[in-house]
Design a protein around this motif. Structure first.
Motif, PDB file in Angstrom:
ATOM      1  N   ASN A  96       0.854  -1.185   0.000  1.00 10.15           N
ATOM      2  CA  ASN A  96       0.000   0.000   0.000  1.00 10.15           C
ATOM      3  C   ASN A  96       0.887   1.231   0.000  1.00 10.15           C
ATOM      4  O   ASN A  96       1.963   1.212   0.586  1.00 10.15           O
ATOM      5  CB  ASN A  96      -0.916   0.021   1.234  1.00 10.15           C
ATOM      6  N   SER A  97       0.433   2.273  -0.684  1.00 12.02           N
ATOM      7  CA  SER A  97       1.268   3.482  -0.722  1.00 12.02           C
ATOM      8  C   SER A  97       0.529   4.789  -0.501  1.00 12.02           C
ATOM      9  O   SER A  97       1.140   5.772  -0.132  1.00 12.02           O
ATOM     10  CB  SER A  97       2.021   3.557  -2.058  1.00 12.02           C
ATOM     11  N   SER A  98      -0.775   4.820  -0.736  1.00 14.20           N
ATOM     12  CA  SER A  98      -1.470   6.090  -0.553  1.00 14.20           C
ATOM     13  C   SER A  98      -2.225   6.141   0.767  1.00 14.20           C
ATOM     14  O   SER A  98      -2.715   7.193   1.157  1.00 14.20           O
ATOM     15  CB  SER A  98      -2.430   6.358  -1.718  1.00 14.20           C
ATOM     16  N   GLY A  99      -2.308   4.996   1.470  1.00 15.74           N
ATOM     17  CA  GLY A  99      -3.055   4.988   2.716  1.00 15.74           C
ATOM     18  C   GLY A  99      -4.535   5.238   2.473  1.00 15.74           C
ATOM     19  O   GLY A  99      -4.994   5.310   1.335  1.00 15.74           O
ATOM     20  N   TYR A 116      -1.031   2.790   6.244  1.00 16.01           N
ATOM     21  CA  TYR A 116      -0.684   1.788   5.229  1.00 16.01           C
ATOM     22  C   TYR A 116      -1.049   0.363   5.651  1.00 16.01           C
ATOM     23  O   TYR A 116      -1.477  -0.443   4.844  1.00 16.01           O
ATOM     24  CB  TYR A 116       0.831   1.805   4.946  1.00 16.01           C
ATOM     25  N   VAL A 151       2.806  -5.025   5.855  1.00 15.25           N
ATOM     26  CA  VAL A 151       2.555  -4.149   4.715  1.00 15.25           C
ATOM     27  C   VAL A 151       3.900  -3.680   4.169  1.00 15.25           C
ATOM     28  O   VAL A 151       4.852  -3.473   4.921  1.00 15.25           O
ATOM     29  CB  VAL A 151       1.669  -2.935   5.095  1.00 15.25           C
ATOM     30  N   ALA A 160       5.503  -0.654   1.654  1.00 11.06           N
ATOM     31  CA  ALA A 160       5.199   0.605   0.983  1.00 11.06           C
ATOM     32  C   ALA A 160       6.372   0.982   0.092  1.00 11.06           C
ATOM     33  O   ALA A 160       7.365   1.530   0.569  1.00 11.06           O
ATOM     34  CB  ALA A 160       4.912   1.699   2.008  1.00 11.06           C
ATOM     35  N   ASP A 180      -4.488   0.392  -3.865  1.00 11.69           N
ATOM     36  CA  ASP A 180      -4.371   1.800  -3.512  1.00 11.69           C
ATOM     37  C   ASP A 180      -5.606   2.540  -4.003  1.00 11.69           C
ATOM     38  O   ASP A 180      -6.236   2.140  -4.986  1.00 11.69           O
ATOM     39  CB  ASP A 180      -3.118   2.433  -4.132  1.00 11.69           C
ATOM     40  N   SER A 209      -5.936   6.504  -4.310  1.00 11.85           N
ATOM     41  CA  SER A 209      -5.275   7.791  -4.053  1.00 11.85           C
ATOM     42  C   SER A 209      -6.137   8.987  -4.432  1.00 11.85           C
ATOM     43  O   SER A 209      -5.694  10.125  -4.342  1.00 11.85           O
ATOM     44  CB  SER A 209      -3.974   7.853  -4.858  1.00 11.85           C
TER      45      SER A 209
END
Lengths: 84, 431
Positions: B104-107, B137, B156, B158, B188, B190
């Protein structure tokens, strides 16, 4: 005076679960929250929504004492009575 | 060594929710990119994206829906599909025999923005208690673990668009360490007003207003990329354990994985600048993306000549496109291997992107057909790839190489290999 009813309590409880998946029929009032698939976070969310709807501030220590829906009903009713 | 196989997949993508719906759309060249509808994007220079029309109520109980962001809904829904596809009932398996590694990267930025707006407009008592678990994340990994009673490793990763590949590489490691089943992949979401503003600030997004011309990786008109919401989940299993439990078959093996990391550029450009990628030009070092691919091939024990298709990272910016094309050409020779980028139909899904590319590559192996790269017509000067353009290409595929790069210097590569025995029922995902 503002009153807190079982109908309103159920409505708020359901709203914490996106309106679905909770069994709130019969004698649910005296069931411990975990038996209703209500974890500690869901109880905190329930308290948050009560705070919003009734303009109350419920301290964290008080939330920790709320173990059944009836506890919430009694607590909020008492607090609303105090504020009159 | 333990063989790690993929026994189930699930997809929630802008051009299709459900594995087969997505695959049909992808082979047909149907794009999920269009005007942003989740909020009013008219004040922003970027007005297009890939949004996923997921009905979360079809897959997720109310309690989990309320506690989680759209990014978690995407992964939880894909996980339900993938578990059903693999014919796994988590309740029937020992709880410590199942783990979760997702990227995951954008939360949970949509959830987070909504609650922050409540905080600043109405005050702290109006912020949902679920904010505490929805935005970060690790939310998706945690909720998947809780919902399915999976008490093995939960983690997780990232690393932006490289995350989906890194998660699968890590999940394979957990299987080798003794957890028989891992839920992996990534998602994700975003696209909130704040989330879009953050992305625009990188200067990498396309501001073109024509969905058919906005995201053109490797094309001479490449001018940025479009983001998308989506994700994909894979069920990884130890091959012997999968056979013992009577798994319905497998899509392929995770034969090789490697990741490399770029140093910051020598110049003083901003941290988000794509100049940070690959070693400084003229340094004489092997570009890190190529190195990741070489290491993954070595891990799989195959030579470049054995690779039948490459799923490219396809950033959509001239510099990174050229760097990737050079890396591929140096490894395989000019037009030496078919290359494709189906993400031209979804936008870059960040942590979901690599995971979706892996699922897409496995479906390509299953059906022996390479899905197309859409909208690209003329390769940029210096780029000489055998791009699969416009139409899918029937092709014998035994090994597929999937590449991904993440903002900040992440390069990852995965080699997928066709199963030695085909799926018991190739269309089982139709159910």
């Amino acid at each position: 005076m503002t009153t807190f009813t079982i109908v309103k309590l159920k409505e708020i409880m359901l709203s914490t679960a996106d309106g679905a998946g909770l069994e709130l029929e019969g004698d649910f009032l005296d069931k411990p929250f975990p038996d209703l698939d209500f974890d500690s976070l869901a109880v905190l969310e329930l308290a948050t929504r009560v705070q919003q709807d009734y303009d109350l501030t419920i301290p964290d220590e008080a939330v920790a004492e709320l173990t059944t829906p009836r506890d919430v009903l009694d607590y909020v009713t008492r607090r609303l009575g105090e504020s009159v | 060594m333990t063989t790690t196989v993929v026994t189930g997949v699930g997809v929630a993508a802008p051009n299709g929710v459900g594995t087969e719906e997505y695959w049909r759309a992808t082979l047909a060249g149907q794009s999920g990119i269009g005007p942003i509808r989740l909020f009013d994007a008219s004040p922003y220079p970027v007005k297009l994206a890939g949004e996923t029309g997921l009905d979360a109520t079809a897959y997720i109980p109310g309690k989990f829906r309320a506690q989680t962001d759209h990014m978690t809904h995407l992964a939880m829904s894909a996980a339900v599909m993938a578990l059903a596809d693999a014919e796994v009932d988590p309740a029937e398996m020992p709880e410590f025999d199942m783990g979760v590694t997702v990227a995951n990267s954008s939360g949970g930025i949509m959830f987070g923005q909504r609650e922050l707006q409540r905080l600043w407009s109405q005050g702290p008592t109006h912020v949902s208690a679920y904010m505490s678990v929805a935005w970060f994340y690790a939310a998706t990994a945690g909720q998947l673990s809780i919902r399915h009673g999976m008490k093995g490793p939960a983690l997780v990763l990232a690393s932006e668009q490289a995350g989906g590949l890194d998660a699968v590489g890590h999940a394979r490691r957990q299987i080798r360490r003794g957890t028989p089943l891992m839920v992996t992949g990534g998602s994700d979401a975003s696209l909130s007003p704040g989330g879009l503003a953050f992305q625009i600030a990188t200067g990498m997004l396309s501001t073109h207003d024509d969905p058919a011309r906005a995201y053109l990786p490797f094309d001479r008109d490449a001018g940025g990329y479009l983001p998308g919401n989506g994700g994909a989940i894979l069920i990884l299993e130890d091959a012997a354990a999968a056979q013992t439990r009577g798994a319905p078959g497998c899509y392929g093996k995770i034969a090789g994985y490697a990741a490399t990391f770029d140093p910051p550029g020598d110049d003083e450009g901003p941290a988000t600048d794509v100049r940070a990628y690959d070693p400084p030009r003229g340094s004489g070092r092997v570009p890190r993306l190529r190195r990741a691919a070489e290491l993954a091939l070595a891990d799989a024990g195959i030579s470049p000549a054995e690779v039948d298709v490459v799923f490219a990272d396809a950033w959509g910016l001239p510099g990174p496109d050229l760097e990737e094309a050079i890396a591929i050409t140096e490894l395989f020779g000019p037009r030496g291997v078919p290359v494709t980028a189906p993400k031209t139909m979804t936008g870059r899904l960040y942590a979901g992107g690599g995971a979706l590319d892996l699922v897409t590559a496995l479906l390509a192996i299953r059906d022996q057909i390479i899905p197309p790269t859409v909208n690209v017509t003329r390769q940029a000067p210096g780029i000489d790839l055998d791009l699969v353009l416009a139409e899918p290409r029937p092709h014998t595929i035994r090994h597929a190489l999937v590449l991904a790069r993440g903002l900040g210097g992440h390069n990852s590569a995965v080699v997928l290999t066709a199963p030695t025995t085909p799926l018991r029922n190739p269309q089982r995902s139709e159910r």
